[in-house]
Design a protein around this motif. Sequence first.
Motif, mmCIF file in Angstrom:
data_model
loop_
_atom_site.group_PDB
_atom_site.id
_atom_site.type_symbol
_atom_site.label_atom_id
_atom_site.label_comp_id
_atom_site.label_asym_id
_atom_site.label_seq_id
_atom_site.Cartn_x
_atom_site.Cartn_y
_atom_site.Cartn_z
ATOM 1 N N THR A 8 0.824 -1.206 0.000
ATOM 2 C CA THR A 8 0.000 0.000 0.000
ATOM 3 C C THR A 8 0.859 1.257 0.000
ATOM 4 O O THR A 8 0.611 2.189 -0.774
ATOM 5 N N VAL A 9 1.893 1.283 0.847
ATOM 6 C CA VAL A 9 2.791 2.439 0.906
ATOM 7 C C VAL A 9 3.489 2.627 -0.442
ATOM 8 O O VAL A 9 3.610 3.756 -0.941
ATOM 9 N N ASP A 10 3.928 1.534 -1.062
ATOM 10 C CA ASP A 10 4.580 1.623 -2.367
ATOM 11 C C ASP A 10 3.629 2.195 -3.407
ATOM 12 O O ASP A 10 3.998 3.079 -4.193
ATOM 13 N N TYR A 11 2.405 1.714 -3.422
ATOM 14 C CA TYR A 11 1.433 2.188 -4.409
ATOM 15 C C TYR A 11 1.115 3.672 -4.199
ATOM 16 O O TYR A 11 1.098 4.456 -5.150
ATOM 17 N N VAL A 12 0.909 4.054 -2.944
ATOM 18 C CA VAL A 12 0.587 5.455 -2.645
ATOM 19 C C VAL A 12 1.767 6.373 -2.975
ATOM 20 O O VAL A 12 1.581 7.436 -3.589
ATOM 21 N N THR A 13 2.985 5.965 -2.626
ATOM 22 C CA THR A 13 4.144 6.805 -2.960
ATOM 23 C C THR A 13 4.337 6.883 -4.470
ATOM 24 O O THR A 13 4.744 7.918 -4.998
ATOM 25 N N GLY A 14 4.019 5.790 -5.179
ATOM 26 C CA GLY A 14 4.079 5.822 -6.641
ATOM 27 C C GLY A 14 3.067 6.803 -7.217
ATOM 28 O O GLY A 14 3.370 7.540 -8.159
ATOM 29 N N LEU A 15 1.869 6.830 -6.652
ATOM 30 C CA LEU A 15 0.857 7.795 -7.078
ATOM 31 C C LEU A 15 1.315 9.229 -6.821
ATOM 32 O O LEU A 15 1.111 10.119 -7.648
ATOM 33 N N ILE A 16 1.950 9.448 -5.677
ATOM 34 C CA ILE A 16 2.443 10.786 -5.338
ATOM 35 C C ILE A 16 3.544 11.208 -6.302
ATOM 36 O O ILE A 16 3.561 12.342 -6.790
ATOM 37 N N VAL A 17 4.472 10.302 -6.591
ATOM 38 C CA VAL A 17 5.564 10.614 -7.527
ATOM 39 C C VAL A 17 5.002 11.022 -8.879
ATOM 40 O O VAL A 17 5.437 12.005 -9.480
ATOM 41 N N ALA A 18 4.018 10.272 -9.369
ATOM 42 C CA ALA A 18 3.463 10.553 -10.695
ATOM 43 C C ALA A 18 2.496 11.730 -10.672
ATOM 44 O O ALA A 18 2.550 12.603 -11.544
ATOM 45 N N ASN A 77 9.032 7.009 -13.419
ATOM 46 C CA ASN A 77 9.762 6.326 -14.485
ATOM 47 C C ASN A 77 8.900 5.248 -15.148
ATOM 48 O O ASN A 77 9.363 4.495 -15.979
ATOM 49 N N LYS A 78 7.619 5.199 -14.798
ATOM 50 C CA LYS A 78 6.695 4.222 -15.372
ATOM 51 C C LYS A 78 5.949 4.760 -16.592
ATOM 52 O O LYS A 78 5.284 4.009 -17.288
ATOM 53 N N THR A 79 6.023 6.089 -16.808
ATOM 54 C CA THR A 79 5.334 6.695 -17.944
ATOM 55 C C THR A 79 6.310 7.564 -18.723
ATOM 56 O O THR A 79 7.337 7.990 -18.197
ATOM 57 N N GLU A 80 5.981 7.820 -19.992
ATOM 58 C CA GLU A 80 6.869 8.620 -20.844
ATOM 59 C C GLU A 80 7.081 10.029 -20.307
ATOM 60 O O GLU A 80 8.198 10.530 -20.269
ATOM 61 N N LYS A 137 -3.258 3.601 -16.969
ATOM 62 C CA LYS A 137 -2.710 2.317 -17.427
ATOM 63 C C LYS A 137 -1.547 1.880 -16.526
ATOM 64 O O LYS A 137 -1.458 0.711 -16.146
ATOM 65 N N ALA A 138 -0.667 2.821 -16.183
ATOM 66 C CA ALA A 138 0.462 2.493 -15.302
ATOM 67 C C ALA A 138 -0.042 2.109 -13.914
ATOM 68 O O ALA A 138 0.466 1.176 -13.290
#
Length: 141
Positions: free
Chosen positions: A36-46, A53-56, A63-64
């Motif tokens: 959950t923490v990984d997913y939320v921090t990924g959302l914050i980064v994007a 680094n998951k999107t162009e 989708k990402a």
Amino acid sequence: MIKTGALSVIGALGAMITTLFGGWDTGLATLVLFMTVDYVTGLIVAGVFQNSNKTENGALESKAGWKGLCRKGTTLLIVLVACRLDLMLGSNYIRDAVIIGFVFNESISILENVGLMGVDLPPVLVKAIDILKNKTEGDKE
């Protein structure tokens, strides 16, 4: 009356799923928390920093996000398989080893996300992440 019935059904389903995963212990709770923490921090980064680094373009894309959720679901399926192997073999360590491995993986991903947010990480952690990333990229070739 309907509320009580609905809550009973939800509770029973939760208990069945938890039993399939070998029980709701500290290891499984930690893995779910780290995921959950990984997913939320990924959302914050994007979404906030637009530095993914998951999107162009580094921005938030559905989708990402969907791919990330699919990966998390697959991780839980592997834990389920490990639990069933433990039951079949009469052991207790396969599930725990799988959970520990995934917790380490989630930890690295969390640290990467925090780094992408611009938080200064200790050099030792940055070096460890680089080593692990290079080793993983080398395995894919």
